[in-house]
Structures are given as C-alpha cells and as structure tokens.
Write an enzyme that holds these catalytic residues in place. Structure first.
Site, PDB file in Angstrom:
ATOM      1  N   MET A 162       0.861  -1.180   0.000  1.00  0.00           N
ATOM      2  CA  MET A 162       0.000   0.000   0.000  1.00  0.00           C
ATOM      3  C   MET A 162       0.902   1.236   0.000  1.00  0.00           C
ATOM      4  SD  MET A 162      -2.843   0.673   2.912  1.00  0.00           S
ATOM      5  CE  MET A 162      -1.756   1.052   4.243  1.00  0.00           C
ATOM      6  N   TYR A 439       1.280   3.548  12.818  1.00  0.00           N
ATOM      7  CA  TYR A 439       0.959   3.488  11.382  1.00  0.00           C
ATOM      8  C   TYR A 439      -0.524   3.234  11.142  1.00  0.00           C
ATOM      9  CZ  TYR A 439       2.088  -1.664  11.520  1.00  0.00           C
ATOM     10  OH  TYR A 439       2.178  -2.985  11.798  1.00  0.00           O
ATOM     11  N   GLU A 440      -0.860   3.269   9.857  1.00  0.00           N
ATOM     12  CA  GLU A 440      -2.262   3.132   9.438  1.00  0.00           C
ATOM     13  C   GLU A 440      -3.117   4.263  10.009  1.00  0.00           C
ATOM     14  OE1 GLU A 440      -2.713   0.857   7.021  1.00  0.00           O
ATOM     15  OE2 GLU A 440      -4.490   2.121   7.007  1.00  0.00           O
ATOM     16  N   GLY A 441      -2.507   5.457  10.080  1.00  0.00           N
ATOM     17  CA  GLY A 441      -3.158   6.611  10.708  1.00  0.00           C
ATOM     18  C   GLY A 441      -2.870   6.558  12.197  1.00  0.00           C
ATOM     19  N   GLN A 446      -6.929   8.777  14.425  1.00  0.00           N
ATOM     20  CA  GLN A 446      -8.121   7.912  14.567  1.00  0.00           C
ATOM     21  C   GLN A 446      -9.129   8.563  15.512  1.00  0.00           C
ATOM     22  OE1 GLN A 446      -8.380   5.209  12.714  1.00  0.00           O
ATOM     23  NE2 GLN A 446      -6.289   5.468  12.016  1.00  0.00           N
TER      24      GLN A 446
END
Ligand SMILES: Cc1cc2nc3c(=O)[nH]c(=O)nc-3n(C[C@H](O)[C@H](O)[C@H](O)COP(=O)(O)OP(=O)(O)OC[C@H]3O[C@@H](n4cnc5c(N)ncnc54)[C@H](O)[C@@H]3O)c2cc1C
Length: 597
Positions: A162, A439-441, A446
C-alpha cells in the site's frame, strides 16, 4: 514458551456470546457456514500459527530483512511459511470465492488474524496487506484486474503493498506529489517516491502489486485530487502474466525499533507504468476500502501481541517466587510464594486479561457488523451496520492498539528485570507492538476521525444507536445480572451521552475542542464498549453456571474478571468526561514560542 491459540475463549466469544451460527444461517451469503466447519478451520489455524509461524518470530527479529542483490531478503523460513499458508487458503480466507478466496465471515477471519498476529506481528503484515489489497481490487478494480490479480494474491504467487506515504505527506495525504501522466492505451506513467512502504520489496513471491496514490495532471489541489493506481513489479500482459520488469525499485530499507522481519521500504517510481483503479480523483475513497480493512487488522496486531504477552506473564507469575503472601505468614513452608499471590501482580494480570478477552469480544462485535453490512438481506439493515462499522473502525484501530501496548508493558513489568532482557520474548513484543499505535493513521488521527467525523458531524446520531443497543441489553438479558455488573455500565452510558451532547454543542464555538478532546473521547467510548461486552459475557457465564454443564472454573473466571473490570477499569470514563469538559483553553493558552527554550 510456545504460543497456544486461545481456542476455548474464541469458541466462547463466537458461539456463546455472539451466537454466530444463528446469524450466518439467517443470511444468504453465509448460510453455508456451520459451527463445526468453522471450529475445524480455527483448529487448523491454531496448529499452523503455533507450529509454523510462531517459531519464526524470535529468529526473524534477530535476522531481520536485508538488501541483497538488488532486492530484499526476508529472514530464513519466511518464504516457505508464506507459501504453505497461502496454499492452504489462509491468505484468501475472507476473499471472494469467485476468484479462489474462501469467503469466510469476518467474525472468523478476525479470530484467525489474531492468532497470526500473536504468532508473529512482523510476518503477519505480508498477509494482511495482501488480503486488504485484494479486497480493494475486488471492490473498485476492473473485471480484468479482478480476474488477473485476485487468484494470484490468494494463492500466494503475488503479494501487495500500500503506497500512500511520502516524506512530506504522512497524516495529510492531500500534500502528496507523486504524479501520474496518461499514456496511450489507457495506461499511466507514475513518477515519485514513497517512503515507509511495508512489503515494498521482498523475496517471498514472484511478483508484487502496488496500490499507489498519485495525482493526475488536471487534479484539483488537496485530497480531492488524488487517484489510485495499480502498478505491478513485473508488467502484466493481456492475459495478466508477468513479463518485463517495471520501473519501480526499492531505494533503501528503514532501520526500525521492532518488526524486524517486515521490510519497510523507500520505493522509487521512475516512470513506472500503471493502471487507474476506479474513477479519476476518487482514489482516496477507493483506498479507504483497503485502509479500513487494515485498521481492523492493525487493531488485531495490538490484541494478538497482548494475548501472547499475557500468556507469557501468567506462566511466569505462576513460577516466579518472591516475597510471602501478606496476611498469612505461617501458611506456606516455602521460602517465598509465587508472585501471583501479591495484589499488585494480580492487578497487572487481571488488567491484561480484561483487555485481551474484552478485545477479542470487541473484534468479534466489529466482525459481526461487517458481516451484517455485507450480507444482510434487508438493505436498511446493511446500511445501519455500515454506519456502525464506520463508527467502530477508528476505535478498533486505536483502542485495541493502545490496550495492546498497555498489555505488553504490564506483562514486561510482571517479569521485572527478566522482561527487559531478550530471553523471554516480552521485550520483543514491546518493541514490535509499538508501531501499531503509529501506522495506518496515528491513534491521534483515529481519535479525531471518531469524534469529529463519526460523532460531532452527525450530531451523535449513530452513536445514539449504539448507546440504545447497550440500554436494550441492560433492560433485557442484562437485567438478570447483579447490580455491580450492570449499574456501572448504565452510569457510563449516561455520562458519555451527556458529554457527547455537550461536545456537539460546544464544538461550534470552540475550533480546538475536537482535537483537544479526541483521544480522551476515544478512550472513554472504548472503555464503555468493553464494559458492555464484559456485561454480556458475564450474562452468558451466569447462565452457563446455572445450567450446570461443567467448566465452572472457566465461567466463574469470566464473572470475576467482569467484576474487576466494572470496579477497576470502567470508572475511568467519569474522569475522562470531566477532563474533556474543561475544553481546549488550557491546552491552547500557552504561546507556541513559550512552550520551551
Ligand atoms: C514501520 C512503518 C510501516 C509503515 N507502512 C506503511 C505502508 O505500508 N504504506 C504507507 O503508505 N505508509 C506506511 N507507513 C507510514 C505511516 O502510516 C505514517 O508514518 C503515519 O500515518 C503517520 O504519518 P507521519 O509519520 O508522517 O507523521 P505526521 O503526519 O507528521 O504526524 C506527526 C504527529 O502529528 C500528529 N498530527 C498530524 N496531523 C495532525 C492533525 N491534523 N491533528 C492533530 N494531530 C496531527 C500525528 O498524530 C503525530 O502524532 C509506515 C510507517 C512505519 C513507521
């Protein structure tokens, strides 16, 4: 100590608390799944993760990934393990059956992912990114993309990565600069550099697919001008067969605090040829299909690590002897008692247990909403479940990883100095799980998504449905519970409801309020939701004990842990609410230049 998948607790959550089989049989897309089929899948998953994957975790940590002959070498054993897993159908466990996936309900795939994450967080990343990319291609890709790519991703011939982040564009993807110029024949030429790309290069499979965010020449500024592209490491011919090498290369590997077996790459796209996925300028929306899937997976990384740490620290606390049990000096003839007798060690163990078992129930609850959103025959129910998924996703990512980090740190503390050295494996878990909060925001992002976009933006409507569900449970099945297991949940619902009303009203006056309150709000709602799930688990345990079918120890422990949760972990909701009501003034008052020298 070996990893042992918590199958008994998984059965409890799936069958006894969530009544999964009844749900599956009521929906056309899942009617073929029975409890016995799913149990057999989970048992095999438990065997594979404990025997095949878990042994790679410490060796992968020590060996790490390295640049080798223009590519990236993964630790010994990774390649064979990935192939075995994919050939067994585990990469495509939730994948589309039309293209070779297994099509299992999300309630089941979350349990398998938890096992995979407990066995090795670093290894699991190659699997979860591939299955997330497959979901994105299945939802937004062309027919040719689905036909060419999905079977190869599920079979383990290819993996996927990604590609969002750039050096100057992290949380704010609207800043990204990678460009895509149209070529003849409907293809595009991509130029730019992405950083921190997990699985960007490796030696596990013959090909890698990249899902890349980039800008078209006529793109509007900001996040509305981003498109999504598919780039294959080897260019695909008309039949989808890989041929010539594409112009995408790994420039460097990042040196990291943990997850050493996972490659984190700087990726250069030097006029790499790619294809558009979905519509121009709608790339971020399409990418969110993958990102939301990864967010639940990263939450499970937190849970999986905490489960492993819990297993290690419980075993250690049973063996390690230090000090005497207070209050009963003559009882033991041993020089010292196991540290398990000390209330402070109990506090650490029970907190871990409450987060881990509560987290497993929460993950299944999220999986249930995802299954309803996909398969419920009634469109309005699918829509309701979809809205619930949007509300729960930031919680799944951030609350489960915050609790995952907390659980691993508590386990390390139970080990004392032995938790700081390498030998026992807890030190690695602490290093490996830390990234899940980032990671992943980041978890801060969030929390802002939860409070700003999911709660304040709709005036708290979807949140209201969730609070209503909790009240319905308390008035129905939960009414039979003792007051000490029921009233704290009711009180927390009232506190959060009133606070939300206040926040929705105040947010129009105070521009910093959402950002100032977001992390506390996410924690408060997470604690309440786990409280609701602990009350549900307690109700089941109470029923099973009354029925007298055996396993008294298991069910009594559920009741005792629920009580610990209500007394020790849920009441923090009140103080979090109190903090949020202070608004943003104290946080924003100090002038930026006076923050420090
Ligand atoms: C090991 C690893 C693997 C990764 N894998 C991938 C991958 O496969 N693909 C990929 O594309 N990326 C990947 N990333 C990138 C990762 O997703 C980003 O690092 C993350 O999203 C944060 O971006 P950033 O590092 O630029 O931090 P920044 O965005 O610079 O944030 C810094 C701090 O500011 C806060 N902040 C930023 N904006 C706001 C705001 N508006 N309001 C309040 N607070 C704010 C953040 O919460 C954070 O605390 C990976 C990163 C690492 C370290």
């Amino acid at each position: 100590m070996e990893y042992r998948a918590p199958l008994r607790d998984m059965h409890f959550v799936l069958h006894e608390v969530m009544a999964a089989e009844t749900l599956w049989q009521s929906m056309p897309g899942t009617a073929e799944f029975s409890a016995s089929v799913v149990d057999a899948v989970l048992e095999e998953g438990a065997r594979l993760t404990s025997e095949l994957i878990a042994p790679l975790n410490p060796t992968g940590d020590r060996e790490g990934v390295r640049l080798h002959q223009g590519g990236v070498a993964t630790p010994e054993g990774y390649r064979e393990a990935y192939r075995t897993l994919a050939e067994g159908g585990w990469v495509g466990l939730g994948g589309n059956p039309e293209y070779g996936g297994q099509g299992l309900p999300v309630m089941v795939t979350t349990l398998f992912e938890e096992m995979l994450q407990s066995a090795s967080g670093a290894f699991a990343l190659y699997v979860i990114l591939t299955s997330g990319a497959a979901l994105c291609l299945d939802t937004h890709g062309s027919e040719a993309m689905r036909a060419h790519c999905l079977p190869r991703l599920y079979s383990g011939d290819w993996t996927a990565a990604m590609c969002l982040t750039e050096a100057h564009a992290g949380s704010d993807l609207g800043l990204l600069r990678t460009r895509a110029e149209p070529l003849e024949g409907g293809r595009y030429r991509l130029a730019g550099t992405k950083i921190f790309i997990t699985g960007g290069e490796h030696d596990l499979t013959e090909n890698i697919l990249y899902l890349v965010l980039a800008r078209l020449p006529d793109a509007p500024e900001g996040s509305r001008g981003i498109s999504l592209f598919l780039v294959s490491k080897f260019l695909l011919d008309e039949e989808g067969r890989p041929g010539e090498r594409n112009a995408v290369h790994c420039g460097a590997l990042e040196e990291k605090m943990g997850i050493h077996g996972s490659s984190t790459c700087v990726m250069h796209f030097d006029d790499a040829v790619g294809e558009l996925i979905g519509e121009p300028h709608r790339g971020l929306e399409a990418m969110f299909t993958m990102m939301n899937d990864e967010r639940l997976s990263v939450g499970l990384q937190g849970l999986g690590a905490a489960e492993r740490a819990w297993q290690l620290s419980l075993a250690y606390a049973r063996e390690r002897r230090q000090g005497r049990a207070p209050g009963d000096p003559g009882r033991s003839r041993a020089e010292a008692d196991p540290i398990l007798v000390h209330a402070d060690v109990r506090r650490m163990l029970l907190t871990q247990k409450a987060w881990v078992e509560g987290g497993r129930a929460f993950a299944a609850h999220c999986g249930r909403q995802l299954d309803l959103a996909r398969h419920h025959p009634d469109a309005s129910q699918r829509q309701r479940a979809g809205a619930m998924v949007a509300l729960l996703t930031p919680l799944a990512k951030a609350f489960m990883t915050d609790r995952g980090m907390e659980g691993c740190l508590l386990a390390q503390q139970v080990f004392g100095g032995h938790g700081y050295i390498r030998e026992w494996g807890v030190e690695q878990l602490v290093r490996d799980v830390r990234i899940s909060q980032i990671y992943e925001g980041t978890n801060g992002i969030q929390a802002m998504d939860l409070l700003g976009r999911r709660v304040v933006a709709d005036g708290g409507e979807v949140l209201g449905w969730l609070l209503e569900d909790i009240r319905d449970f308390l008035a129905g099945e939960g009414a039979a519970l003792e007051a000490e297991l029921r009233d704290p949940v009711r009180a927390a619902v009232d506190q959060l409801e009133s606070l939300t009303r206040w926040l929705v009203a105040e947010a129009t006056e105070d521009a910093h309020l959402v950002s100032a309150a977001a992390v506390d709000y996410l924690e408060a709602l997470g604690r309440l939701l786990y409280g609701y799930l602990w009350a549900r688990m307690a109700a089941v345990a109470r029923r099973q004990l009354a029925a007298g079918g055996g396993e008294e120890g298991f069910y009594q422990a559920k009741l005792d842990t629920a009580r610990f949760y209500m007394e020790r972990l849920l009441p923090k909701v009140a103080s979090l609410c109190q903090v949020m009501r202070q608004g943003s003034a104290a946080t924003m008052a100090i002038a930026a230049e006076h923050l420090g020298p």
